[in-house]
Design a protein around this motif. Structure first.
Motif, PDB file in Angstrom:
ATOM      1  N   SER A  55       0.823  -1.194   0.000  1.00  0.00           N
ATOM      2  CA  SER A  55       0.000   0.000   0.000  1.00  0.00           C
ATOM      3  C   SER A  55       0.867   1.259   0.000  1.00  0.00           C
ATOM      4  O   SER A  55       0.619   2.199  -0.756  1.00  0.00           O
ATOM      5  N   LEU A  56       1.907   1.270   0.821  1.00  0.00           N
ATOM      6  CA  LEU A  56       2.794   2.433   0.884  1.00  0.00           C
ATOM      7  C   LEU A  56       3.609   2.575  -0.404  1.00  0.00           C
ATOM      8  O   LEU A  56       3.835   3.703  -0.869  1.00  0.00           O
ATOM      9  N   GLU A  57       4.048   1.461  -0.988  1.00  0.00           N
ATOM     10  CA  GLU A  57       4.776   1.515  -2.258  1.00  0.00           C
ATOM     11  C   GLU A  57       3.885   2.063  -3.371  1.00  0.00           C
ATOM     12  O   GLU A  57       4.325   2.864  -4.199  1.00  0.00           O
ATOM     13  N   ALA A  58       2.626   1.632  -3.400  1.00  0.00           N
ATOM     14  CA  ALA A  58       1.688   2.132  -4.416  1.00  0.00           C
ATOM     15  C   ALA A  58       1.480   3.629  -4.255  1.00  0.00           C
ATOM     16  O   ALA A  58       1.448   4.373  -5.237  1.00  0.00           O
ATOM     17  N   LYS A  59       1.384   4.065  -3.023  1.00  0.00           N
ATOM     18  CA  LYS A  59       1.226   5.503  -2.764  1.00  0.00           C
ATOM     19  C   LYS A  59       2.462   6.262  -3.240  1.00  0.00           C
ATOM     20  O   LYS A  59       2.356   7.318  -3.855  1.00  0.00           O
ATOM     21  N   LYS A  60       3.632   5.701  -2.967  1.00  0.00           N
ATOM     22  CA  LYS A  60       4.886   6.335  -3.377  1.00  0.00           C
ATOM     23  C   LYS A  60       4.946   6.444  -4.905  1.00  0.00           C
ATOM     24  O   LYS A  60       5.335   7.479  -5.445  1.00  0.00           O
ATOM     25  N   ARG A  61       4.549   5.359  -5.603  1.00  0.00           N
ATOM     26  CA  ARG A  61       4.542   5.388  -7.068  1.00  0.00           C
ATOM     27  C   ARG A  61       3.560   6.429  -7.593  1.00  0.00           C
ATOM     28  O   ARG A  61       3.867   7.176  -8.518  1.00  0.00           O
ATOM     29  N   ARG A  62       2.352   6.467  -6.995  1.00  0.00           N
ATOM     30  CA  ARG A  62       1.354   7.451  -7.439  1.00  0.00           C
ATOM     31  C   ARG A  62       1.881   8.868  -7.235  1.00  0.00           C
ATOM     32  O   ARG A  62       1.682   9.733  -8.066  1.00  0.00           O
ATOM     33  N   LYS A  63       2.545   9.081  -6.116  1.00  0.00           N
ATOM     34  CA  LYS A  63       3.073  10.398  -5.803  1.00  0.00           C
ATOM     35  C   LYS A  63       4.153  10.807  -6.794  1.00  0.00           C
ATOM     36  O   LYS A  63       4.219  11.954  -7.217  1.00  0.00           O
ATOM     37  N   SER A  64       5.016   9.859  -7.179  1.00  0.00           N
ATOM     38  CA  SER A  64       6.105  10.187  -8.103  1.00  0.00           C
ATOM     39  C   SER A  64       5.580  10.416  -9.522  1.00  0.00           C
ATOM     40  O   SER A  64       6.196  11.143 -10.299  1.00  0.00           O
ATOM     41  N   LEU A  65       4.452   9.793  -9.873  1.00  0.00           N
ATOM     42  CA  LEU A  65       3.891   9.953 -11.215  1.00  0.00           C
ATOM     43  C   LEU A  65       3.023  11.197 -11.348  1.00  0.00           C
ATOM     44  O   LEU A  65       2.887  11.740 -12.436  1.00  0.00           O
ATOM     45  N   SER A  66       2.424  11.644 -10.258  1.00  0.00           N
ATOM     46  CA  SER A  66       1.541  12.802 -10.335  1.00  0.00           C
ATOM     47  C   SER A  66       2.366  14.078 -10.259  1.00  0.00           C
ATOM     48  O   SER A  66       3.404  14.123  -9.613  1.00  0.00           O
TER      49      SER A  66
END
Length: 192
Positions: A55-66
């Protein structure tokens, strides 16, 4: 004789490793003290940790892409959730939302929110709470898990996101609703 000594040494090492595993795992994951229960509890705990990590990794990826949000001007003496009565003198603002399944408390502390939930142990509940917080634009700064027997306390320190427009009461209610499906099952269980 050497076979007996080797076997004795293997059992001693196994018992030492089981003791370490038991000490590193919250007690509510391990129902009994036998080897199978300890190993089963550790496996369950590791699975839940993997869910949190994903869950935290997915959030990190979303944050880096947005794209990076442009910070909106916000006065430090008017943190989110404060109403007009509190604008001039800062006070901690808080709310509670309790049910038969869980007690939820949300409290403002500076620009962060301290969120606590107390409930019986519910597999996967931590992931549901993290999902709610992410959906509401909160950034998790710290998480502490404490347990005693079948009761668990989750304590979060979360940073208020720029997009967040919730009151403290609404936040407590949203987190309480993450317990909803368990609440229905719990009430049915109590009725029987």
């Amino acid at each position: 004789m050497s076979h007996i000594a080797v076997e004795r040494n293997r059992r001693r090492q196994m018992n030492e490793h089981l003791k370490i595993l038991r000490s590193l795992t919250p007690c509510f994951y391990i129902k009994r003290g036998d080897q199978a229960s300890i190993i089963g509890g550790v496996v369950e705990f590791i699975k839940e940790l993997h869910q949190v990590e994903q869950s935290l990794e997915a959030k990190k990826r979303r944050k880096s892409l947005s794209p990076s949000p442009v910070p909106s001007p916000r006065l430090p003496e008017t943190p989110l959730f404060l109403n007009n009565n509190n604008l001039n003198s800062f006070k901690e603002v808080g709310a509670c939302c309790n049910s038969p399944v869980a007690d939820v408390e949300a409290r403002i502390s500076g620009t962060n929110v301290i969120l606590r939930t107390v409930s019986r142990r519910i597999p996967g509940q931590i992931v549901r709470i993290i999902t709610v917080l992410e959906r509401l634009s909160f950034e998790i700064l710290h998480l502490n898990i404490s347990s005693m027997e079948d009761t668990v306390l989750y304590s979060f320190v979360v940073k208020i996101g720029l997009e967040c427009q919730l009151s403290v009461e609404e936040l407590a209610l949203e987190v309480q609703q993450s317990f909803r499906s368990e609440s229905t099952a719990f009430i049915k269980e109590m009725e029987n």
